[in-house]
Design a protein around this motif. Structure first.
Motif, short mmCIF file in Angstrom:
data_model
loop_
_atom_site.label_atom_id
_atom_site.label_comp_id
_atom_site.label_asym_id
_atom_site.label_seq_id
_atom_site.Cartn_x
_atom_site.Cartn_y
_atom_site.Cartn_z
N SER A 120 2.40 5.01 0.45
CA SER A 120 3.23 5.40 -0.69
C SER A 120 4.53 4.62 -0.82
O SER A 120 5.19 4.68 -1.85
N ASN A 121 4.93 3.90 0.22
CA ASN A 121 6.24 3.24 0.15
C ASN A 121 6.22 2.02 -0.75
O ASN A 121 5.24 1.28 -0.82
N ILE A 126 3.36 7.82 6.02
CA ILE A 126 3.23 7.61 4.57
C ILE A 126 1.85 7.05 4.20
O ILE A 126 1.63 6.61 3.08
N SER A 127 0.94 7.05 5.17
CA SER A 127 -0.40 6.55 4.92
C SER A 127 -1.41 7.64 5.25
O SER A 127 -1.06 8.82 5.37
N LYS A 165 -4.02 5.45 1.23
CA LYS A 165 -2.66 5.82 0.87
C LYS A 165 -1.66 4.94 1.61
O LYS A 165 -1.81 4.65 2.79
N PHE A 167 7.82 -0.19 8.69
CA PHE A 167 6.60 0.62 8.82
C PHE A 167 5.50 -0.08 9.63
O PHE A 167 4.47 0.52 9.90
N ARG A 205 5.85 -2.49 -0.47
CA ARG A 205 4.84 -2.27 0.57
C ARG A 205 5.11 -3.08 1.83
O ARG A 205 4.62 -2.74 2.90
N ASP A 215 6.06 5.66 11.73
CA ASP A 215 6.67 5.83 10.41
C ASP A 215 5.70 5.40 9.31
O ASP A 215 5.62 6.03 8.25
#
Length: 395
Positions: free
Chosen positions: A221-222, A264-265, A219, A230, A225, A260
């Motif tokens: 999601s941003n 999202i991972s 995963k 991040f 990429r 961060d």
């Protein structure tokens, strides 16, 4: 002229100067089509622009040369190749260099051009045309005897590198045959059964992948990429290339996430089998550290009655199958709905581990020889720099 320091007994000039003096000649090969080859079959090699397999394009009944030469890739900027005297042809996407053998040792000159070639970037847009390289390349010329001695040293290293490469290739081939045998016959079995995936020992089972392991996509999601906010923390973030290059054990990573990025991972534990499912299909490796990764990779976490090393080796044998079930679109990929039902063999845990030990020992032999090859290649690179510049002398 760019200043380069060489021993006083040596000569250094632009390649163009040697061409004007008539000591070196550059040209290109001829167009040879597949139709030409089909109409004139024979044993004589045709060399082209590839950097692989000695740039061999095919074989032919005719030939253009029966002499010692040097060839190189004009399109794509590929390697320089020393060609000993034999009957061969060269296509139009390759260059040909002929030298005065009273002035130059061909082997020495090929190594020198290889070293010079590394200083420039050529590709299909910026081509290494004879008219281009003659103005760019410098040629150092020691006395002929010294050229010969330098070439002999580098040839010896090349032979050792080639022998090590052959050992690696032979061991990998043996390993594939051994895997095929162990995953169909096991260790010491006398009775067998036919199953959906072929004959296996009667005591073994066939299970769906999702019955022996937890299967989860990575995963991140941003979008986009590559947003730098991040990245740059201390959390490993592996990519497809890290798995492809791993040789089955993922020991390195090329990127990291910060907190961060982690939010999202998804982090997977050490020991997880990682499978590539987009573009490169079916490459596997076992994490040797906790890591996050994107949804172009799948994490396979085995149950208590399945050995992760055994399953990773078995997954290697299913690469062709995985490619066959991949969705054909702009980029090949596999979704979990196709991956989870994949059938795998399941011996008892003790036998799984015994098989894993056998195959790991072969992998270790491959790794030893790969390290040896890398060391020899590094040694050759350093010696080329020193010997071809005169920093180290052979006389």
């Amino acid at each position: 002229m760019e200043k380069r320091s060489v021993p006083k007994e040596w000569e250094i000039k632009k390649l163009d100067d040697y061409i004007v003096a008539g000591e070196i000649e550059l040209s290109r090969g001829n167009v040879i089509s597949k139709k030409d080859i089909a109409n004139n079959p024979g044993p004589n090699p045709i060399y082209s622009s590839s950097i692989h397999n000695d740039a061999l394009f095919g074989t032919y009944g005719d030939y253009m040369f029966d002499e010692e030469l040097i060839t190189w890739s004009v399109d794509g900027g590929g390697n320089f190749f020393y060609r000993p005297k034999h009957k061969f042809s060269v296509t139009n996407v390759s260059g040909i260099l002929r030298a005065n053998t009273k002035k130059f040792n061909y082997h020495f000159l090929a190594y020198l051009l290889e070293l010079e070639h590394r200083k420039f970037h050529f590709d299909y847009q910026t081509k290494a045309h004879p008219s281009v390289i003659r103005k760019l390349y410098f040629i150092t010329r020691p006395p002929l005897l010294e050229q010969q001695k330098i070439a002999e040293i580098l040839e010896t290293l090349d032979k050792e590198i080639e022998q090590t490469t052959q050992i690696i290739v032979a061991t990998e081939k043996m390993q594939m045959g051994l895997m095929q045998h162990l995953f169909t016959h096991g260790i010491g079995h006398l009775k067998f059964q036919k199953t959906e995936i072929g004959e296996i020992p009667k005591e073994w089972k066939v299970e769906r992948l999702d019955k022996v392991a937890r299967v989860e996509r990575g995963k991140f999601s941003n979008r986009p990429r590559n947003d730098p906010k991040f990245y740059g923390g201390d959390i490993p973030f592996i990519q497809t290339g890290d798995v492809v290059r791993s040789g089955g054990r993922i020991k390195k990573y090329s990127q990291t996430l910060n907190e961060d990025g982690l939010a999202i991972s998804r982090k997977f534990s050490k020991g997880t089998i990682v499978l590539t499912i987009a573009a490169n299909i079916g490459d596997t490796g076992i994490l040797e550290f906790d890591s996050c990764f994107p949804d172009s990779l799948v994490g396979i976490t085995v149950n208590n009655d399945m050995d992760n090393i055994f399953l990773e080796y078995f997954m290697r044998t299913r690469k062709v199958y995985l490619n066959s079930i991949a969705t054909q679109s702009a980029q090949k990929n596999i979704n979990l709905q196709k991956l989870e039902p994949m059938l795998v063999v399941k011996p008892g845990l003790k036998e799984q581990r015994e098989i894993a030990v056998i195959l790991t020992s072969v992998d270790e032999k491959i790794s030893v020889n790969e390290r040896l090859k890398a060391g020899l290649t590094l040694l050759k690179r350093g010696l080329m720099q020193d010997l071809l510049s005169g920093k180290k002398r052979t006389v």
